[in-house]
Enzyme design. Structure first.
Site, mmCIF file in Angstrom:
data_model
loop_
_atom_site.group_PDB
_atom_site.id
_atom_site.type_symbol
_atom_site.label_atom_id
_atom_site.label_comp_id
_atom_site.label_asym_id
_atom_site.label_seq_id
_atom_site.Cartn_x
_atom_site.Cartn_y
_atom_site.Cartn_z
ATOM 1 N N GLU A 69 -65.154 1.509 -10.180
ATOM 2 C CA GLU A 69 -65.250 1.030 -11.756
ATOM 3 C C GLU A 69 -64.441 0.223 -12.173
ATOM 4 O O GLU A 69 -63.685 0.229 -12.867
ATOM 5 C CB GLU A 69 -66.299 1.522 -12.565
ATOM 6 N N GLU A 124 -73.523 5.630 -7.731
ATOM 7 C CA GLU A 124 -74.271 6.126 -9.123
ATOM 8 C C GLU A 124 -74.815 5.597 -9.767
ATOM 9 O O GLU A 124 -75.490 4.426 -9.507
ATOM 10 C CB GLU A 124 -72.749 5.183 -10.470
#
Length: 501
Positions: free
Chosen positions: A172, A291
């Site tokens: 991320e 995710e």
């Protein structure tokens, strides 16, 4: 209300990768400590691994696990987690405002994976570290030569290399919450140089570049284009992360969360293919949804910055969402969306595995049980294998605030020619109406139904607890099969799994 499902046996979507049924273990909250690892637990083995949790993990059918993060990895020194436990340092863990004792690390995770029969998927720190540390970790994990880090692994009692094939180039990095957050161009150059260095060690590694943490990110699209324009030839996957917040939308929209995931995946694929066309490349970049889950994100955001500056607890509870019957249906619907993209989604990790927004919950020193979301994942991982087929659905519509009118019934069909088995997964997203469903499956060779199970909670807010662990669970469901046509009735708000042969 009636719906018809048809399948073209000559046009499969794509082969379902075993990695579709992955999960995620991060040093966050109680996922590791009192989750998979608790040396003082009555069921713990000599390595401190909880065997009651291990049994549930095997039942869940997890195939791969991403480790050690997550936001945690962007400030992680992997060397802290290897070697004699008494010599490992305690560190401030910046992502989740805790103290990391480092009593669990890389070798213990590999031992856990070996016991569970799971393929490890490792993430490297590109927040505060870079190429050199990535190569050192790679040498520690996979090295066979007479080198410092391969020998360190041997000294630590692990003679044979672990042969980890899949590696995430950070986590991320588009997010300003990330330690070491970078803009797209800076991350692209770092990912490229790290990938090149790792490929100098092993050309056959499979590398995942960080895509967008959410498609609401203002950089979505431009981020993926920038990364892939530079690193296209060195990476194999682009990631996307998707969490669905039930508190941020009406329930009808929540049950239709697969619409949202479909659009996100399609957008990432379109961007990757546009870059591939620009490069005149025959290579296709695959997607790692590494995710995904239901997460009451708004509830977490309301407390995230409320921690005392002098309070750094160890293994403090973090985002231990208690899942409802509605949450189980949404997880089932998200699995349908992932399978519908089996041609390009070649890895997916439900985040996380234990205690932290997880299908498995534990008590410290006590019980372990299945959350409601455990069941659709466990069923799909067992029966939805082989090829995925696009189930063309002629369905009545259901109204939602977020997406307008959508098909009430969503479905995917799988079939494995080698085993002569398959599945029909279907979700009735209508909150009010039952739907009579027929599915023409004879062209695949389907001649019998092995089993049919349904999750149709009488209370969509019902939850499973340690004292009542089976409040929401799948039950047998009546279906008929005649001349290759399956027929059944889906109650309102229900998820059906039919095992075919």
């Amino acid at each position: 209300m009636t719906a018809r499902i048809s399948v073209d046996a000559d046009r499969p979507i794509g082969r379902i990768s075993p990695r579709m049924y992955g999960s995620f273990v991060e040093h966050m909250g109680r996922c590791v400590y009192t989750g998979i690892f608790e040396p003082d637990h009555p069921t713990a083995d000599a390595n401190g691994l909880r065997q009651d949790v291990m049994e549930l993990v095997r039942e869940l059918g997890v195939t791969t696990v991403r480790y050690p993060g997550g936001n945690f990895v962007s400030n992680y020194r992997w060397e802290d987690g290897v070697g004699p436990i008494q010599d490992r340092p305690r560190r401030l863990e910046l992502a989740w405002h805790t103290t990391e004792p480092n009593t669990f690390g890389t070798d213990q995770f590999m031992t856990w994976c070996d016991q569970a029969g799971i393929e490890p998927m490792l993430a490297i720190n590109l927040g505060t570290r870079g190429e050199t540390d990535a190569v050192n970790l790679l040498d520690y994990v996979n090295g066979q030569a007479d080198t410092q880090y391969a020998n360190l692994r041997r000294t630590n009692g692990h003679e044979d290399p672990y042969n980890v094939r899949m590696w995430c180039l950070g986590n991320e990095m588009d997010g300003p919450w990330q330690v070491g957050h970078k803009n797209a161009e800076d991350y692209a150059y770092l990912a490229l140089s790290t990938a090149r260095a790792m490929h100098m060690v092993d050309q056959d590694l499979e590398l995942v570049a960080c895509g967008s943490a959410a498609w609401e990110m203002p950089t979505f699209g431009d981020w993926e284009r920038t990364i892939l324009d530079l690193a296209y030839d060195e990476v194999d996957y682009i990631s996307l992360h998707r969490y669905v917040d039930p508190d941020a939308q009406d329930r009808a929209s929540f049950l239709a969360a697969g619409v949202d995931l479909d659009r996100f995946i399609d957008g990432v694929i379109a961007t990757a293919d546009a870059v591939g066309a620009k490069h005149r490349s025959n290579k296709k970049i695959m997607v790692s949804v590494d995710e995904w889950n239901v997460w009451r994100l708004g509830a977490w955001n309301s407390i995230e910055h409320g921690f005392a500056p002098d309070d750094w607890p160890e293994a403090a509870p973090r985002i231990e969402d208690v899942y409802t019957g509605a949450d189980a249906l949404v997880v089932g619907g998200l699995l349908i969306s992932l399978l519908r993209h089996a041609d390009r989604v070649k890895a997916a990790s439900m985040a996380q595995l234990v205690n932290v927004i997880a299908p498995i919950m534990t008590e410290k020193g006590g019980r372990a049980w299945r959350q409601t979301t455990f069941h659709p994942f466990a069923i799909a991982s067992r029966i939805a294998r082989g090829q995925a087929y696009d189930a063309v659905v002629a369905s009545p519509v259901a109204g939602t605030e977020r997406y307008g009118e959508i098909d009430a019934v969503d479905a995917v069909v799988t079939w494995d020619e080698e085993t002569g088995t398959g599945s029909l997964l279907a979700l009735n997203r209508s909150l009010t109406d039952a739907v009579d469903v027929t599915a023409a499956l004879g062209a695949l060779g389907v001649s019998r139904v092995k089993a049919a199970q349904i999750i149709a909670p009488d209370d969509l807010d019902a939850v499973n607890t340690a004292d009542d662990p089976d409040r929401v669970h799948p039950v047998p469901h009546e279906v008929t099969l005649a001349d290759g046509v399956l027929a059944t009735t889906l109650p309102p708000a229900s998820w059906l799994a039919v095992e075919l042969a």
